[in-house]
Design a protein around this motif. Structure first.
Motif, PDB file in Angstrom:
ATOM      1  N   VAL A  83       0.870  -1.301   0.206  1.00 29.20           N
ATOM      2  CA  VAL A  83      -0.104   0.116  -0.113  1.00 29.20           C
ATOM      3  C   VAL A  83       0.969   1.348   0.004  1.00 29.20           C
ATOM      4  N   GLN A  84       0.814   2.069  -1.000  1.00 31.77           N
ATOM      5  CA  GLN A  84       1.466   3.342  -0.870  1.00 31.77           C
ATOM      6  C   GLN A  84       0.503   4.463  -0.465  1.00 31.77           C
ATOM      7  N   LEU A  85       0.751   5.074   0.824  1.00 26.21           N
ATOM      8  CA  LEU A  85       0.036   6.120   1.427  1.00 26.21           C
ATOM      9  C   LEU A  85       0.965   7.182   1.321  1.00 26.21           C
ATOM     10  N   THR A  86       0.412   8.404   0.795  1.00 21.54           N
ATOM     11  CA  THR A  86       1.079   9.570   0.771  1.00 21.54           C
ATOM     12  C   THR A  86       0.129  10.809   0.925  1.00 21.54           C
ATOM     13  N   ARG A  87       0.587  12.033   1.119  1.00 23.14           N
ATOM     14  CA  ARG A  87      -0.283  13.055   0.786  1.00 23.14           C
ATOM     15  C   ARG A  87      -0.077  13.561  -0.452  1.00 23.14           C
ATOM     16  N   ILE A  88      -1.194  14.056  -1.039  1.00 19.80           N
ATOM     17  CA  ILE A  88      -1.254  14.533  -2.529  1.00 19.80           C
ATOM     18  C   ILE A  88      -1.695  16.155  -2.579  1.00 19.80           C
ATOM     19  N   ARG A  89      -0.916  16.931  -3.230  1.00 16.40           N
ATOM     20  CA  ARG A  89      -1.047  18.293  -3.454  1.00 16.40           C
ATOM     21  C   ARG A  89      -1.976  18.331  -4.823  1.00 16.40           C
ATOM     22  N   ASN A  90      -3.310  18.119  -4.662  1.00 11.53           N
ATOM     23  CA  ASN A  90      -4.052  18.343  -5.797  1.00 11.53           C
ATOM     24  C   ASN A  90      -4.204  19.295  -6.585  1.00 11.53           C
ATOM     25  N   HIS A  91      -3.743  19.486  -7.899  1.00  8.28           N
ATOM     26  CA  HIS A  91      -3.954  20.703  -8.576  1.00  8.28           C
ATOM     27  C   HIS A  91      -5.101  20.815  -9.393  1.00  8.28           C
ATOM     28  N   THR A  92      -6.017  19.932  -9.167  1.00  3.01           N
ATOM     29  CA  THR A  92      -7.222  19.704 -10.006  1.00  3.01           C
ATOM     30  C   THR A  92      -8.517  20.127  -9.151  1.00  3.01           C
ATOM     31  N   PRO A  93      -9.465  21.165  -9.673  1.00  7.50           N
ATOM     32  CA  PRO A  93     -10.427  21.322  -8.853  1.00  7.50           C
ATOM     33  C   PRO A  93     -11.375  20.326  -8.790  1.00  7.50           C
ATOM     34  N   GLY A  94     -12.215  20.047  -7.712  1.00 10.45           N
ATOM     35  CA  GLY A  94     -13.496  19.249  -7.612  1.00 10.45           C
ATOM     36  C   GLY A  94     -12.923  17.664  -7.450  1.00 10.45           C
ATOM     37  N   THR A  95     -13.789  16.625  -8.141  1.00 16.73           N
ATOM     38  CA  THR A  95     -13.596  15.341  -7.791  1.00 16.73           C
ATOM     39  C   THR A  95     -13.603  14.466  -9.095  1.00 16.73           C
ATOM     40  N   MET A  96     -13.249  13.462  -9.143  1.00 16.73           N
ATOM     41  CA  MET A  96     -13.545  12.610 -10.447  1.00 16.73           C
ATOM     42  C   MET A  96     -14.696  12.832 -11.173  1.00 16.73           C
ATOM     43  N   TRP A  97     -15.784  12.862 -10.295  1.00 16.34           N
ATOM     44  CA  TRP A  97     -17.180  13.006 -10.693  1.00 16.34           C
ATOM     45  C   TRP A  97     -17.275  14.256 -11.444  1.00 16.34           C
ATOM     46  N   ASP A  98     -16.503  15.194 -11.313  1.00 14.83           N
ATOM     47  CA  ASP A  98     -16.825  16.643 -12.009  1.00 14.83           C
ATOM     48  C   ASP A  98     -16.135  16.459 -13.356  1.00 14.83           C
ATOM     49  N   PHE A  99     -15.640  15.339 -13.755  1.00 11.96           N
ATOM     50  CA  PHE A  99     -14.854  15.256 -15.130  1.00 11.96           C
ATOM     51  C   PHE A  99     -15.809  15.375 -16.228  1.00 11.96           C
ATOM     52  N   ALA A 100     -15.722  16.416 -17.103  1.00 12.78           N
ATOM     53  CA  ALA A 100     -16.832  16.415 -18.057  1.00 12.78           C
ATOM     54  C   ALA A 100     -16.483  16.428 -19.454  1.00 12.78           C
ATOM     55  N   ASN A 101     -15.235  15.946 -19.602  1.00 14.35           N
ATOM     56  CA  ASN A 101     -14.482  15.904 -21.189  1.00 14.35           C
ATOM     57  C   ASN A 101     -14.426  14.364 -21.339  1.00 14.35           C
ATOM     58  N   THR A 121      -1.530  20.719 -18.291  1.00 11.82           N
ATOM     59  CA  THR A 121      -2.921  21.334 -18.653  1.00 11.82           C
ATOM     60  C   THR A 121      -3.329  20.510 -19.951  1.00 11.82           C
ATOM     61  N   SER A 122      -4.373  19.789 -19.948  1.00 11.65           N
ATOM     62  CA  SER A 122      -5.048  19.089 -20.872  1.00 11.65           C
ATOM     63  C   SER A 122      -6.509  18.743 -20.588  1.00 11.65           C
ATOM     64  N   PRO A 123      -7.313  18.703 -21.405  1.00 13.77           N
ATOM     65  CA  PRO A 123      -8.863  18.496 -21.129  1.00 13.77           C
ATOM     66  C   PRO A 123      -8.977  17.113 -20.782  1.00 13.77           C
ATOM     67  N   HIS A 124      -7.756  16.239 -20.960  1.00 11.33           N
ATOM     68  CA  HIS A 124      -8.015  14.810 -20.579  1.00 11.33           C
ATOM     69  C   HIS A 124      -7.669  14.367 -19.495  1.00 11.33           C
ATOM     70  N   VAL A 125      -7.028  15.249 -18.601  1.00  9.67           N
ATOM     71  CA  VAL A 125      -6.408  15.183 -17.093  1.00  9.67           C
ATOM     72  C   VAL A 125      -7.783  14.998 -16.431  1.00  9.67           C
ATOM     73  N   ILE A 126      -8.062  14.005 -15.542  1.00  5.24           N
ATOM     74  CA  ILE A 126      -9.150  14.028 -14.349  1.00  5.24           C
ATOM     75  C   ILE A 126      -8.582  14.518 -13.255  1.00  5.24           C
ATOM     76  N   LEU A 127      -7.582  14.258 -12.923  1.00  2.00           N
ATOM     77  CA  LEU A 127      -7.033  14.572 -11.575  1.00  2.00           C
ATOM     78  C   LEU A 127      -5.379  14.675 -11.496  1.00  2.00           C
ATOM     79  N   ALA A 128      -4.791  15.777 -11.342  1.00  2.00           N
ATOM     80  CA  ALA A 128      -3.334  15.768 -11.200  1.00  2.00           C
ATOM     81  C   ALA A 128      -2.733  16.242  -9.960  1.00  2.00           C
ATOM     82  N   GLY A 129      -1.810  15.693  -9.278  1.00  2.00           N
ATOM     83  CA  GLY A 129      -1.253  16.332  -8.355  1.00  2.00           C
ATOM     84  C   GLY A 129      -0.164  15.751  -7.800  1.00  2.00           C
ATOM     85  N   ASP A 130       0.806  16.347  -6.744  1.00  2.00           N
ATOM     86  CA  ASP A 130       2.200  16.033  -6.510  1.00  2.00           C
ATOM     87  C   ASP A 130       1.999  15.175  -5.264  1.00  2.00           C
TER      88      ASP A 130
END
Length: 174
Positions: A83-101, A121-130
């Motif tokens: 199991v990989q457990l880390t913090r994530i600094r999410n650069h994407t607003p909302g959740t995966m359920w908000d993906f509209a593209n 930056t791409s309309p095909h990124v659902i979520l991206a973070g560090d």
């Protein structure tokens, strides 16, 4: 609140056990429904079997994140090899359920890299973070959930020297 990245990789031969425990796993996850940012299984290349379980969840602290990761049904039963457990600094607003593209002919992927922080930056990124260490600001890499026609195209979206690409799909219920 802090977002955490939790990725359990299935142990060899654990598919049947995982299948039997799925209702209990979902019941556990239902307790976190409002805190889930993304969730879903990683899959074999042909999409026929699961290889892991991904969750991004917003929790109050590291102790709550450890409880989420290690009190979970699959982990407790030995389904996961790791199991990989880390913090994530999410650069994407909302959740995966908000993906509209969504593009009907595209597939979804989890892409992991060890590269430095980078804006994607791409309309095909659902979520991206560090990905960050649990107790420090040490940068460990990046995680992206993307939609692309192929695994190679998904890796290209990450703009990384090396990318670990896993077929992935939306999971659970919202």
């Amino acid at each position: 609140m802090t977002q955490y990245f939790v990725y359990g990789r299935d142990a060899a031969g654990s598919g049947e056990l995982k299948g039997r425990l799925t209702p209990e796993h979902w019941a556990f996850m239902d307790r976190y429904a409002e805190a889930l940012i993304a969730r879903g299984p990683t899959l074999t290349d042909d999409g026929e079997a699961t290889t892991g379980s991904l969750h991004i969840v917003d929790l109050p602290d590291v102790q709550a994140a450890r409880s989420f990761a290690y009190d979970e049904t699959y982990y407790q039963a030995g389904v996961f090899e790791s199991v990989q457990l880390t913090r994530i600094r999410n650069h994407t607003p909302g959740t995966m359920w908000d993906f509209a593209n969504a593009v009907d002919s595209y597939h979804r992927y989890l892409v992991l890299t060890t590269d430095a922080p980078q804006a994607i930056t791409s309309p095909h990124v659902i979520l991206a973070g560090d990905l960050l260490a649990l107790d420090a600001d040490e940068h460990l890499g990046r995680a992206l959930l993307v939609e692309a026609p192929t695994a190679e195209a998904a890796a290209d979206l990450a703009q990384a020297a090396l990318a670990d690409v896993h077929p992935w799909t939306f999971g659970g219920r919202r």
